[in-house]
Design a protein around this motif. Structure first.
Motif, PDB file in Angstrom:
ATOM      1  N   ARG A 278       0.836  -1.200   0.000  1.00 23.77           N
ATOM      2  CA  ARG A 278       0.000   0.000   0.000  1.00 23.77           C
ATOM      3  C   ARG A 278       0.874   1.254   0.000  1.00 23.77           C
ATOM      4  O   ARG A 278       1.927   1.297   0.643  1.00 23.77           O
ATOM      5  CB  ARG A 278      -0.925  -0.014   1.217  1.00 23.77           C
ATOM      6  CG  ARG A 278      -0.203  -0.025   2.541  1.00 23.77           C
ATOM      7  CD  ARG A 278      -1.151  -0.339   3.693  1.00 23.77           C
ATOM      8  NE  ARG A 278      -0.437  -0.321   4.964  1.00 23.77           N
ATOM      9  CZ  ARG A 278      -0.894  -0.845   6.082  1.00 23.77           C
ATOM     10  NH1 ARG A 278      -2.082  -1.436   6.084  1.00 23.77           N
ATOM     11  NH2 ARG A 278      -0.197  -0.775   7.196  1.00 23.77           N
ATOM     12  N   SER A 280       1.064   4.177   1.507  1.00 23.98           N
ATOM     13  CA  SER A 280       0.500   4.950   2.608  1.00 23.98           C
ATOM     14  C   SER A 280       1.395   6.095   3.072  1.00 23.98           C
ATOM     15  O   SER A 280       2.503   6.293   2.590  1.00 23.98           O
ATOM     16  CB  SER A 280       0.217   4.009   3.786  1.00 23.98           C
ATOM     17  OG  SER A 280       1.364   3.251   4.099  1.00 23.98           O
ATOM     18  N   THR A 325      -4.820  -0.886  -0.198  1.00 26.79           N
ATOM     19  CA  THR A 325      -5.234   0.003   0.885  1.00 26.79           C
ATOM     20  C   THR A 325      -6.604  -0.448   1.358  1.00 26.79           C
ATOM     21  O   THR A 325      -7.558  -0.461   0.588  1.00 26.79           O
ATOM     22  CB  THR A 325      -5.290   1.459   0.387  1.00 26.79           C
ATOM     23  OG1 THR A 325      -4.010   1.827  -0.129  1.00 26.79           O
ATOM     24  CG2 THR A 325      -5.678   2.411   1.499  1.00 26.79           C
ATOM     25  N   THR A 326      -6.700  -0.801   2.634  1.00 31.45           N
ATOM     26  CA  THR A 326      -7.926  -1.457   3.103  1.00 31.45           C
ATOM     27  C   THR A 326      -8.647  -0.723   4.225  1.00 31.45           C
ATOM     28  O   THR A 326      -9.620  -1.241   4.761  1.00 31.45           O
ATOM     29  CB  THR A 326      -7.601  -2.887   3.579  1.00 31.45           C
ATOM     30  OG1 THR A 326      -6.606  -2.817   4.618  1.00 31.45           O
ATOM     31  CG2 THR A 326      -7.082  -3.737   2.435  1.00 31.45           C
ATOM     32  N   ASP A 327      -8.183   0.468   4.593  1.00 29.53           N
ATOM     33  CA  ASP A 327      -8.917   1.190   5.622  1.00 29.53           C
ATOM     34  C   ASP A 327      -8.994   2.670   5.279  1.00 29.53           C
ATOM     35  O   ASP A 327      -8.503   3.108   4.240  1.00 29.53           O
ATOM     36  CB  ASP A 327      -8.338   0.962   7.025  1.00 29.53           C
ATOM     37  CG  ASP A 327      -6.966   1.587   7.224  1.00 29.53           C
ATOM     38  OD1 ASP A 327      -6.765   2.749   6.829  1.00 29.53           O
ATOM     39  OD2 ASP A 327      -6.079   0.916   7.772  1.00 29.53           O
ATOM     40  N   GLY A 333      -4.322   4.600   5.319  1.00 29.49           N
ATOM     41  CA  GLY A 333      -5.556   4.404   4.578  1.00 29.49           C
ATOM     42  C   GLY A 333      -5.843   5.474   3.551  1.00 29.49           C
ATOM     43  O   GLY A 333      -5.000   6.333   3.243  1.00 29.49           O
ATOM     44  N   TYR A 334      -7.070   5.439   3.046  1.00 23.68           N
ATOM     45  CA  TYR A 334      -7.479   6.327   1.962  1.00 23.68           C
ATOM     46  C   TYR A 334      -7.499   7.806   2.353  1.00 23.68           C
ATOM     47  O   TYR A 334      -7.220   8.673   1.525  1.00 23.68           O
ATOM     48  CB  TYR A 334      -8.863   5.917   1.462  1.00 23.68           C
ATOM     49  CG  TYR A 334      -8.842   4.707   0.559  1.00 23.68           C
ATOM     50  CD1 TYR A 334      -8.311   4.782  -0.717  1.00 23.68           C
ATOM     51  CD2 TYR A 334      -9.370   3.489   0.982  1.00 23.68           C
ATOM     52  CE1 TYR A 334      -8.297   3.681  -1.557  1.00 23.68           C
ATOM     53  CE2 TYR A 334      -9.356   2.378   0.149  1.00 23.68           C
ATOM     54  CZ  TYR A 334      -8.820   2.473  -1.119  1.00 23.68           C
ATOM     55  OH  TYR A 334      -8.808   1.382  -1.944  1.00 23.68           O
ATOM     56  N   ALA A 367     -12.760   6.264   1.516  1.00 20.02           N
ATOM     57  CA  ALA A 367     -12.506   6.243   2.965  1.00 20.02           C
ATOM     58  C   ALA A 367     -13.825   6.172   3.719  1.00 20.02           C
ATOM     59  O   ALA A 367     -14.359   7.187   4.168  1.00 20.02           O
ATOM     60  CB  ALA A 367     -11.717   7.484   3.381  1.00 20.02           C
ATOM     61  N   GLN A 371     -14.529   1.802   8.141  1.00 21.38           N
ATOM     62  CA  GLN A 371     -13.218   1.185   7.996  1.00 21.38           C
ATOM     63  C   GLN A 371     -12.193   1.713   8.995  1.00 21.38           C
ATOM     64  O   GLN A 371     -11.082   1.209   9.049  1.00 21.38           O
ATOM     65  CB  GLN A 371     -12.687   1.426   6.578  1.00 21.38           C
ATOM     66  CG  GLN A 371     -13.497   0.748   5.487  1.00 21.38           C
ATOM     67  CD  GLN A 371     -12.984   1.120   4.111  1.00 21.38           C
ATOM     68  OE1 GLN A 371     -12.638   2.268   3.851  1.00 21.38           O
ATOM     69  NE2 GLN A 371     -12.924   0.148   3.228  1.00 21.38           N
ATOM     70  N   THR A 372     -12.538   2.742   9.754  1.00 23.45           N
ATOM     71  CA  THR A 372     -11.574   3.299  10.702  1.00 23.45           C
ATOM     72  C   THR A 372     -11.492   2.425  11.952  1.00 23.45           C
ATOM     73  O   THR A 372     -12.467   1.818  12.373  1.00 23.45           O
ATOM     74  CB  THR A 372     -11.961   4.722  11.121  1.00 23.45           C
ATOM     75  OG1 THR A 372     -13.297   4.737  11.621  1.00 23.45           O
ATOM     76  CG2 THR A 372     -11.846   5.676   9.953  1.00 23.45           C
ATOM     77  N   GLU A 379      -5.241   6.635  13.200  1.00 24.84           N
ATOM     78  CA  GLU A 379      -5.905   5.452  12.654  1.00 24.84           C
ATOM     79  C   GLU A 379      -7.422   5.490  12.826  1.00 24.84           C
ATOM     80  O   GLU A 379      -8.100   4.507  12.522  1.00 24.84           O
ATOM     81  CB  GLU A 379      -5.345   4.190  13.307  1.00 24.84           C
ATOM     82  CG  GLU A 379      -3.864   3.993  13.036  1.00 24.84           C
ATOM     83  CD  GLU A 379      -3.288   2.780  13.745  1.00 24.84           C
ATOM     84  OE1 GLU A 379      -4.066   2.012  14.340  1.00 24.84           O
ATOM     85  OE2 GLU A 379      -2.059   2.593  13.707  1.00 24.84           O
TER      86      GLU A 379
END
Length: 408
Positions: A278, A280, A325-327, A333-334, A367, A371-372, A379
């Motif tokens: 990712r 990030s 990117t998964t969160d 994340g996004y 986002a 997902q947070t 985070e």
């Protein structure tokens, strides 16, 4: 996350005495990353826009002040006195004259602690020992503390001491008979001894590695704050990152870290087929490219700027990297990708700027609040909401909250 969802997040976190909050945890009042101080930042930004009452900021800061503030080696920009100073100064930016006495007290303590930590670090360098990540990084170390000092007292003795230390950090040291970068560490990327990293590693990340010192050196230069050797230090870090950069079909990539075996052979170990990392803020192309862009702006390096902006555009537009990117967080994340895109666009050449401005809302749309992880800035929901609010205007955040990420 959109504007309405950002306000919903602020409303959900309106009261520090609401049920379900981890108020019994000792870290909660003093954490900018995960706790009270980060949520106060969100309310300061919302209040600055006149969308919700500034009283909410005061309520959350009052909750933070109910316990004595922690100082010393266990603190950093995201916890303890520096975190409290950062949150208070952000709130004061939109409420002039507020918190004057508290800030004066915190400023003195943070500056004194920074000088003590610099002295310890310089003594370590003189002794020829290698550092730990928490000595210099953004999250726990002097790069993060320096970012706060640069904002509060850019011409002060403490910020100059930090910059002089970061210059010294770039001088090579010797370990096991071989020369290694001055930021090489014998521990793992978690900050603890790790059998998977025999001989230690060189960390390239913005959160925990040399990316933080490079960002601070560049940002200070752009603000007209410089010490002897600062340009040479920027060049030394950039040269190391250039050496380890790889050019791929989806653009330039910088490593998360360099292992000792790679350092000794001068060659990165082959990546597993199909592995996509990712891009990030904490580790990855987004954070690395923004720091490279800042370094290029600080030194007038047009080619470095072009490479950085191209890398960022290509990484953020690449479906595979976006899928990794998964969160929704700022950290990995996004929301972080969207905010970096917007910040980089403001400094980019026209073609890259236009593409980054297109990508930023797409990334923010991905986002989703669900997902947070948690409530804080790094985070959690507060950070994603701050990124969403920033997308509603072309102006920098009123509180300057993103200075804690060392991207502005």
């Amino acid at each position: 996350m959109n504007f309405e969802q950002a306000l919903e997040t602020a409303d959900r976190l309106a009261r520090p005495d609401a049920p379900g909050l981890p108020a019994d945890q000792s870290w909660w009042p003093q954490s900018l990353a995960h706790g009270v101080l980060g949520i106060a930042l969100l309310h300061a930004e919302v209040g600055a826009a006149g969308l919700r009452p500034l009283q909410r900021v005061h309520d959350w800061l009052t909750a933070a002040a109910r316990r004595p503030v922690t100082t010393g080696a266990s603190t950093g920009l995201f916890y303890g006195a520096p975190a409290a100073g950062f949150a208070l100064s952000s709130a004061a930016a939109v409420h002039p004259g507020a918190y004057r006495r508290a800030l004066a007290s915190l400023d003195a303590r943070i500056a004194a602690d920074a000088r003590r930590r610099v002295k310890a670090a310089r003594d370590r360098i003189t002794a020829g020992r290698l550092p730990v990540l928490a000595e210099f990084d953004t999250i726990r170390g002097l790069a993060g503390i320096g970012a706060h000092l640069l904002r509060r007292d850019p011409q002060g003795e403490a910020v100059r001491a930090v910059l002089e230390y970061l210059v010294a950090l770039t001088d090579p040291l010797t370990d096991d008979g071989r020369q290694v970068p001055g930021w090489w560490t014998l521990i793992g990327p978690t900050g603890h001894p790790d059998e998977e990293f025999p001989g230690g590693h060189g960390n390239a990340g913005l959160a925990h590695g040399i990316g933080g010192p490079l960002a601070l050196l560049a940002l200070a230069t752009l603000r007209g704050v410089a010490v002897p050797g600062q340009r040479d230090a920027i060049d030394a870090i950039c040269a190391w990152l250039d050496f380890w950069r790889t050019d791929t079909g989806t653009g330039p990539l910088w490593p998360y870290l360099v292992r000792r075996s790679e350092h000794d052979t001068g060659s990165p170990r082959p990546r597993r087929s199909g592995t996509v990392r990712r891009p990030s803020w904490c580790y990855g192309t987004a954070g690395a490219a923004r720091v490279q862009q800042l370094a290029a702006l600080a030194t007038g390096d047009a080619e470095r700027r072009r490479i950085a902006e191209d890398a960022l555009v290509r990484a953020l537009a690449d479906p595979a990297q976006r899928a990794a990117t998964t969160d929704a967080s700022l950290c990995h994340g996004y929301a972080g990708l969207a905010h970096i895109a917007a910040r980089a666009a403001a400094d980019a050449d026209k073609p890259a700027a236009a593409r980054l401005r297109q990508l930023a809302p797409e990334l923010l749309d991905a986002a989703q609040p669900a997902q947070t992880e948690g409530l804080g800035v790094l985070e959690g929901a507060a950070g994603a909401a701050l990124a969403a609010l920033a997308q509603t205007t072309s102006l920098p955040p009123a509180t300057g909250w993103d200075a804690c990420l060392l991207i502005a």
